[in-house]
Motif scaffolding. Structure first.
Motif, mmCIF file in Angstrom:
data_model
loop_
_atom_site.group_PDB
_atom_site.id
_atom_site.type_symbol
_atom_site.label_atom_id
_atom_site.label_comp_id
_atom_site.label_asym_id
_atom_site.label_seq_id
_atom_site.Cartn_x
_atom_site.Cartn_y
_atom_site.Cartn_z
ATOM 1 N N VAL A 1 -28.932 -0.700 55.137
ATOM 2 C CA VAL A 1 -29.593 0.384 55.857
ATOM 3 C C VAL A 1 -29.801 0.001 57.320
ATOM 4 O O VAL A 1 -29.526 0.794 58.227
ATOM 5 N N ALA A 2 -30.280 -1.221 57.564
ATOM 6 C CA ALA A 2 -30.497 -1.670 58.939
ATOM 7 C C ALA A 2 -29.192 -1.680 59.729
ATOM 8 O O ALA A 2 -29.156 -1.307 60.906
ATOM 9 N N GLU A 3 -28.106 -2.090 59.071
ATOM 10 C CA GLU A 3 -26.799 -2.108 59.731
ATOM 11 C C GLU A 3 -26.363 -0.697 60.112
ATOM 12 O O GLU A 3 -25.887 -0.457 61.230
ATOM 13 N N LEU A 4 -26.513 0.243 59.190
ATOM 14 C CA LEU A 4 -26.119 1.618 59.456
ATOM 15 C C LEU A 4 -26.953 2.229 60.578
ATOM 16 O O LEU A 4 -26.424 2.937 61.450
ATOM 17 N N ILE A 5 -28.250 1.958 60.567
ATOM 18 C CA ILE A 5 -29.116 2.494 61.617
ATOM 19 C C ILE A 5 -28.713 1.922 62.977
ATOM 20 O O ILE A 5 -28.655 2.642 63.982
ATOM 21 N N GLY A 6 -28.440 0.630 63.022
ATOM 22 C CA GLY A 6 -28.029 0.019 64.275
ATOM 23 C C GLY A 6 -26.730 0.608 64.805
ATOM 24 O O GLY A 6 -26.601 0.880 66.011
ATOM 25 N N LYS A 7 -25.770 0.807 63.927
ATOM 26 C CA LYS A 7 -24.499 1.407 64.333
ATOM 27 C C LYS A 7 -24.709 2.842 64.811
ATOM 28 O O LYS A 7 -24.064 3.290 65.769
ATOM 29 N N THR A 8 -25.600 3.550 64.150
ATOM 30 C CA THR A 8 -25.878 4.934 64.536
ATOM 31 C C THR A 8 -26.463 5.007 65.938
ATOM 32 O O THR A 8 -26.085 5.849 66.753
ATOM 33 N N ALA A 9 -27.409 4.123 66.239
ATOM 34 C CA ALA A 9 -28.001 4.109 67.570
ATOM 35 C C ALA A 9 -26.944 3.844 68.630
ATOM 36 O O ALA A 9 -26.927 4.482 69.697
ATOM 37 N N ALA A 10 -26.028 2.917 68.350
ATOM 38 C CA ALA A 10 -24.964 2.611 69.308
ATOM 39 C C ALA A 10 -24.049 3.805 69.515
ATOM 40 O O ALA A 10 -23.661 4.120 70.654
ATOM 41 N N VAL A 11 -23.714 4.493 68.440
ATOM 42 C CA VAL A 11 -22.848 5.669 68.536
ATOM 43 C C VAL A 11 -23.521 6.781 69.328
ATOM 44 O O VAL A 11 -22.897 7.442 70.173
ATOM 45 N N LEU A 12 -24.800 7.001 69.071
ATOM 46 C CA LEU A 12 -25.515 8.051 69.796
ATOM 47 C C LEU A 12 -25.584 7.741 71.293
ATOM 48 O O LEU A 12 -25.475 8.637 72.125
ATOM 49 N N ARG A 13 -25.778 6.482 71.642
ATOM 50 C CA ARG A 13 -25.770 6.106 73.067
ATOM 51 C C ARG A 13 -24.420 6.430 73.699
ATOM 52 O O ARG A 13 -24.349 6.969 74.808
ATOM 53 N N GLN A 14 -23.331 6.103 73.003
ATOM 54 C CA GLN A 14 -21.997 6.366 73.518
ATOM 55 C C GLN A 14 -21.760 7.871 73.693
ATOM 56 O O GLN A 14 -21.240 8.313 74.726
ATOM 57 N N HIS A 15 -22.142 8.645 72.678
ATOM 58 C CA HIS A 15 -21.947 10.091 72.760
ATOM 59 C C HIS A 15 -22.817 10.696 73.862
ATOM 60 O O HIS A 15 -22.387 11.627 74.555
ATOM 61 N N GLY A 16 -24.042 10.177 74.023
ATOM 62 C CA GLY A 16 -24.908 10.684 75.082
ATOM 63 C C GLY A 16 -24.330 10.426 76.461
ATOM 64 O O GLY A 16 -24.380 11.296 77.342
ATOM 65 N N GLN A 17 -23.773 9.241 76.657
ATOM 66 C CA GLN A 17 -23.153 8.927 77.945
ATOM 67 C C GLN A 17 -21.942 9.817 78.189
ATOM 68 O O GLN A 17 -21.750 10.329 79.303
ATOM 69 N N ALA A 18 -21.116 10.010 77.157
ATOM 70 C CA ALA A 18 -19.943 10.874 77.299
ATOM 71 C C ALA A 18 -20.358 12.311 77.590
ATOM 72 O O ALA A 18 -19.704 13.013 78.374
ATOM 73 N N LEU A 19 -21.453 12.759 76.981
ATOM 74 C CA LEU A 19 -21.960 14.106 77.241
ATOM 75 C C LEU A 19 -22.383 14.244 78.699
ATOM 76 O O LEU A 19 -22.020 15.223 79.374
ATOM 77 N N ASP A 20 -23.148 13.277 79.213
ATOM 78 C CA ASP A 20 -23.597 13.322 80.605
ATOM 79 C C ASP A 20 -22.413 13.344 81.566
ATOM 80 O O ASP A 20 -22.406 14.101 82.555
ATOM 81 N N GLU A 21 -21.420 12.517 81.286
ATOM 82 C CA GLU A 21 -20.253 12.456 82.165
ATOM 83 C C GLU A 21 -19.481 13.775 82.147
ATOM 84 O O GLU A 21 -19.023 14.257 83.198
ATOM 85 N N ALA A 22 -19.335 14.373 80.974
ATOM 86 C CA ALA A 22 -18.613 15.640 80.870
ATOM 87 C C ALA A 22 -19.352 16.763 81.592
ATOM 88 O O ALA A 22 -18.739 17.572 82.302
ATOM 89 N N LEU A 23 -20.662 16.801 81.433
ATOM 90 C CA LEU A 23 -21.443 17.815 82.128
ATOM 91 C C LEU A 23 -21.367 17.616 83.638
ATOM 92 O O LEU A 23 -21.293 18.581 84.401
ATOM 93 N N GLY A 24 -21.367 16.350 84.068
ATOM 94 C CA GLY A 24 -21.315 16.054 85.489
ATOM 95 C C GLY A 24 -20.047 16.532 86.161
ATOM 96 O O GLY A 24 -20.066 16.937 87.336
ATOM 97 N N ARG A 25 -18.951 16.517 85.425
ATOM 98 C CA ARG A 25 -17.686 16.978 86.012
ATOM 99 C C ARG A 25 -17.335 18.410 85.613
ATOM 100 O O ARG A 25 -16.244 18.893 85.912
ATOM 101 N N ILE B 1 -23.099 14.608 68.393
ATOM 102 C CA ILE B 1 -24.492 14.163 68.374
ATOM 103 C C ILE B 1 -25.265 14.866 67.267
ATOM 104 O O ILE B 1 -26.047 14.248 66.533
ATOM 105 N N ALA B 2 -25.038 16.161 67.115
ATOM 106 C CA ALA B 2 -25.724 16.910 66.062
ATOM 107 C C ALA B 2 -25.357 16.385 64.682
ATOM 108 O O ALA B 2 -26.218 16.229 63.809
ATOM 109 N N GLY B 3 -24.073 16.090 64.478
ATOM 110 C CA GLY B 3 -23.637 15.626 63.172
ATOM 111 C C GLY B 3 -24.202 14.268 62.807
ATOM 112 O O GLY B 3 -24.656 14.045 61.682
#
Length: 242
Positions: free
Chosen positions: A150-174, A187-189
């Motif tokens: 469970v801890a491993e999955l949660i950690g991976k999830t946090a990393a994925v959400l950070r990546q998707h959040g950064q990609a979202l910001d970059e896409a909105l910026g351009r 992110i929703a999924g």
């Protein structure tokens, strides 16, 4: 049951597979549309859970390809989607699947759908008065999986959400609305599977706004950013509890 799970997002696929297997099902998991079509041709499945947004071949097109196979009418197919858009729901409804499950995948909802007590299609929208986090989602995972897993999955999830959040910001910026919408969808999924209810709600709303060409989603994007930060704190606290 013998289940084919087609889901491209790694952390969502891992969590869903773990829950299904602990419930006694045999699961074959694939991460793209062509692999799903190939797996369905090679083996007889009782149920196929098909993500709509698969790479290589979208989930709705994969369903159509499976239905054209000699045994394609046999398996029951349910679409999986985090989409709140009319287009996404329409694609699920007309592709030949037997129903739709809105992410996150939950065993009680799956059982109710298979029993016929809850039909396919989109459920009612989530209320803004609902809690920001569903502690039960993490609790269910802890009950069914080893603590380290469970801890491993949660950690991976946090990393994925950070990546998707950064990609979202970059896409909105351009001004890339298509990519931004895809990131909001991802992110929703992911967030829903791990109990981040408010983030899921905001990301779905942003995805829907981005589908409308004349909207300016700045306020909703800021909301998603704030909810993402809170979700990451929630996941870090959950992982620390072990």
């Amino acid at each position: 049951m013998h289940i084919l799970l087609a889901e491209d997002e790694t952390v969502t696929r891992l969590a869903a597979r773990a829950l299904l297997e602990r419930a006694g099902h045999r699961v074959v998991a694939v991460e793209d549309g062509p692999a799903a079509v190939a797996a369905a041709a090679e083996s007889a499945f009782d149920l196929i859970l098909m993500d709509l947004g698969l790479p290589g071949l979208p989930g709705d097109e994969a369903v159509r390809a499976i239905r054209r196979q000699p045994n394609g009418t046999a398996p029951r197919i349910l679409m999986l989607t985090a989409s709140a858009t009319a287009e996404g729901q329409d694609r699920c409804a007309v592709c030949g699947a037997d129903g739709t499950l809105i992410k996150p995948l939950r065993l009680d909802t799956l059982s109710a759908t298979l029993d016929g007590s809850r039909g396919g299609g989109a459920p009612a929208s989530m209320s803004a008065t609902e809690p920001a986090f569903d502690e039960g989602a993490i609790r269910t995972m802890r009950e069914m999986l080893p603590a380290a897993r469970v801890a491993e999955l949660i950690g991976k999830t946090a990393a994925v959400l950070r990546q998707h959040g950064q990609a979202l910001d970059e896409a909105l910026g351009r001004g890339d609305r298509a990519t931004a919408g895809a990131m909001a969808h991802k992110i929703a999924g992911v967030s829903g599977q791990y109990g981040c209810v408010a983030l899921r709600r905001s990301a779905r709303a942003l995805e829907a706004e981005l589908e409308q060409p004349n909207t300016v989603p700045a306020r909703r994007a800021d909301e998603v950013t704030g909810m993402l930060a809170a979700a990451l704190e929630f996941l870090e606290r959950s992982a620390a509890r072990g």
